[in-house]
Design an enzyme around this catalytic site. Structure first.
Site, short mmCIF file in Angstrom:
data_model
loop_
_atom_site.label_atom_id
_atom_site.label_comp_id
_atom_site.label_asym_id
_atom_site.label_seq_id
_atom_site.Cartn_x
_atom_site.Cartn_y
_atom_site.Cartn_z
N ASP A 48 -2.37 -0.02 -10.90
CA ASP A 48 -3.24 0.17 -9.73
C ASP A 48 -4.52 0.91 -10.12
O ASP A 48 -5.58 0.71 -9.53
CB ASP A 48 -2.47 0.94 -8.65
CG ASP A 48 -3.15 0.95 -7.31
OD1 ASP A 48 -4.20 0.30 -7.16
OD2 ASP A 48 -2.65 1.63 -6.39
N HIS A 80 3.07 5.17 -0.57
CA HIS A 80 1.94 5.04 -1.49
C HIS A 80 0.69 5.51 -0.75
O HIS A 80 0.17 4.81 0.12
CB HIS A 80 1.83 3.56 -1.89
CG HIS A 80 0.73 3.22 -2.85
ND1 HIS A 80 0.97 2.81 -4.14
CD2 HIS A 80 -0.61 3.21 -2.71
CE1 HIS A 80 -0.18 2.55 -4.75
NE2 HIS A 80 -1.17 2.79 -3.90
N CYS A 86 -8.42 0.57 -4.53
CA CYS A 86 -8.19 -0.83 -4.24
C CYS A 86 -9.49 -1.59 -4.36
O CYS A 86 -10.43 -1.32 -3.63
CB CYS A 86 -7.60 -1.02 -2.84
SG CYS A 86 -7.46 -2.76 -2.40
MG MG Z 1 -3.22 2.36 -4.68
#
Ligand code: MG
Length: 312
Positions: free
Chosen positions: A20, A221, A254
């Site tokens: 990520d 998360h 993101c």
């Molecule tokens: Mg993340």
């Protein structure tokens, strides 16, 4: 009642930095640096490490070397190594790697993660598919992965807010989480993709989801975009959640959500957990070493507050 009395004795930290974090990296990180970073995270005792993603190499060029990374990391017994897998083609790449398993028969990966969203617009923009279509896409992935002996996690993105739709109703999160569990995932990672959650919202949404799914298989998360990640972790702990995601150094965010930056840093999470008397099995100073190594490669200081305090 004291806070301590309501907290779990042990928490599992799910490290997402190599996947990520690095998927959002602007510069090219050499494969050998990724491998070294992951090996340092293993040495720090992170119990679960999501090492890469088997998406189409063209869609996330930063992670196009996923096979190489998985082949070259030094796996440690007792640590679960996972990778994000979006479709059957991705799973075929993972199972293809099993032919290169080590002499003791250990698989190079023990788990995979699939992802969908609680918001329809985000799902379409992020994966080019409706939520229902994402389920169609990964239903065979989950069953084949389970048949291959892999542990499976399902991410529910935008569970606390969507960059396009705004508020996301708890019932949408509950529906997606329940469906993932019905399909056979072992853990649902309820994710604050854009970092908007606050503790009361965690209580509302996770409380509603857990009423249907139970709390045991929920992981959280959080992103620290607005500074609320640790407060949200505490809210999750008080609800009985025992798995939390974080990223060494606070790497990444993101790439599809405008304005989203900053996974909760592993150092910051572990510091708080240990301060609360919760066991993690993690050596915090070794996490700092891993972050430091990568920060030199990136030429950029990590966002982690603990890191900054520790090295000053
Ligand atoms: Mg993340």
């Amino acid at each position: 009642m004291s806070i301590h009395a309501q907290l779990p004795e042990e928490v599992q930290v799910y490290e997402v930095g190599p996947r990520d974090g690095l998927q959002n990296e602007k510069q090219n990180i050499p494969t050998e640096a990724k491998v070294r970073f992951i090996d340092l995270l293993s040495a720090a005792g992170l119990p679960v490490i999501e090492v890469t993603s088997f998406v189409r190499p063209g869609s996330i060029p930063q992670l196009a070397d996923s096979e190489e990374v998985v082949k070259r990391i030094k796996t440690t017994a007792g640590i679960r190594y996972t990778a994000l897998v979006p479709n059957e083609r991705g799973l075929a790449r993972v199972t293809g790697l099993f032919e290169s398993k080590s002499g003791d028969g250990a698989l190079p990966l023990q788990g995979i993660a699939v992802f969908t969203a609680a918001s329809e617009t985000f799902s379409r923009k992020n994966t080019n598919a409706s939520i229902a279509e994402t389920f169609e896409r990964f239903e065979p992935v989950i069953s084949s992965a389970r048949s291959a002996g892999l542990w499976v996690r399902g991410y529910v993105s935008t569970a606390f807010g969507c960059p396009y739709e705004g508020d996301v109703p708890a019932r949408a999160v509950t529906e997606v989480a329940s469906r993932l569990l019905e399909l056979g995932v072992e853990e649902v990672a309820v994710s604050d993709t854009i970092g908007v959650a606050t503790p009361a919202q965690v209580e509302e949404i996770i409380g509603a989801v857990a009423d249907v799914t139970g709390i045991e298989r929920i992981a959280l998360h959080f992103h620290d975009t607005r500074g609320t990640a640790l407060a949200n972790v505490l809210a999750g702990l008080l609800l009985g959640v025992t798995t939390f995601d974080s990223s060494a150094g606070g790497l990444g965010g993101c790439p599809y959500a405008p304005g989203a930056a900053g996974n909760l840093a592993t150092e910051d999470l572990v510091y708080m957990l240990h301060g609360l008397g919760i066991r993690t099995g993690i050596n915090l100073e070794k996490v700092v070493e891993a972050s430091k190594y990568l920060s030199v490669i990136r030429g950029q200081a990590p966002a982690s507050r603990y890191f900054q305090a520790a090295i000053s």
